[in-house]
Design a protein around this motif. Structure first.
Motif, short mmCIF file in Angstrom:
data_model
loop_
_atom_site.label_atom_id
_atom_site.label_comp_id
_atom_site.label_asym_id
_atom_site.label_seq_id
_atom_site.Cartn_x
_atom_site.Cartn_y
_atom_site.Cartn_z
N SER A 57 26.01 24.52 53.41
CA SER A 57 25.20 25.60 52.54
C SER A 57 26.30 26.02 52.00
O SER A 57 25.41 26.69 50.95
CB SER A 57 23.85 26.00 53.14
OG SER A 57 24.14 27.24 53.97
N VAL A 90 26.22 23.02 46.65
CA VAL A 90 24.83 23.14 46.88
C VAL A 90 24.96 24.67 46.44
O VAL A 90 25.27 26.01 46.27
CB VAL A 90 24.78 23.62 49.22
CG1 VAL A 90 23.58 24.41 48.95
CG2 VAL A 90 25.61 22.50 49.35
N SER A 122 21.25 27.31 45.67
CA SER A 122 20.70 27.93 47.01
C SER A 122 19.94 29.13 45.80
O SER A 122 20.39 29.38 44.99
CB SER A 122 21.39 28.42 47.52
OG SER A 122 22.42 27.44 48.51
N ASP A 139 18.11 24.90 49.57
CA ASP A 139 18.94 24.47 48.64
C ASP A 139 19.67 22.75 47.83
O ASP A 139 18.40 22.29 48.89
CB ASP A 139 19.80 24.50 50.29
CG ASP A 139 20.54 25.31 51.22
OD1 ASP A 139 20.64 26.50 50.11
OD2 ASP A 139 20.69 25.74 52.18
N ILE A 179 19.88 19.72 48.16
CA ILE A 179 21.02 18.85 48.48
C ILE A 179 21.07 17.23 47.69
O ILE A 179 22.67 17.47 47.16
CB ILE A 179 20.37 18.64 49.76
CG1 ILE A 179 20.07 19.49 50.84
CG2 ILE A 179 21.68 17.43 50.36
CD1 ILE A 179 19.67 19.22 51.87
#
Length: 146
Positions: free
Chosen positions: A7, A12, A14, A106, A108
């Motif tokens: 993460s 990634v 966020s 997050d 992905i």
């Protein structure tokens, strides 16, 4: 074939998703962050990773934004309200967070796969290299998951 993606990787994105309660339900749900809401639309089905387990959710919406009311073990349960165990609601209730607080969402695979985690936690996601859309839709129609 799959790839491991932490993460805290630069790959990634966020954002904070807000814990909300909508309608008459006592179960908390998530209002999606703007960065995610720009990519998905109401009725899209997405994969949600919580504590390393994959679940399925259907994006909902109201006047305030796009929401996830639940995450379920099968795609069919995600389409059918009231079937199966709502893993998202159970996870949110287990956090030491209140309505109005946030969790981390997050990205992905944008539009397809998202991870949820408590602020300050780190997660490692498995990115599966899925078949091309046309092959995947054929497989889902044979499976009855479309």
């Amino acid at each position: 074939m799959s790839t491991r993606l932490p993460s805290d990787s630069d790959a990634v994105d966020s954002s904070r998703a807000t814990i909300v309660r909508r309608g008459g339900s006592r179960t908390p749900c998530l209002e999606l962050p703007a960065a995610v809401a720009e990519v998905v639309t109401v009725d899209d089905r997405v994969t949600i990773v919580i504590d390393g387990a994959e679940y399925y959710a259907t994006v909902s919406g109201d006047d305030s934004g796009q929401l996830l009311y639940g995450a379920y073990e099968t795609r069919k349960q995600a389409r059918s309200t009231g079937e199966g165990t709502n893993r998202l609601g159970a996870w949110l209730r287990g956090l030491d967070r209140e309505i109005g607080d946030s969790v981390i969402c997050d990205v992905i695979v944008a539009g397809e796969r998202y991870g949820l985690r408590a602020p300050g936690d780190r997660a490692v996601y498995t990115v599966k290299h899925e078949p091309r859309d046309s092959l995947q839709s054929i497989a889902e129609s044979l499976d009855g998951d479309s």
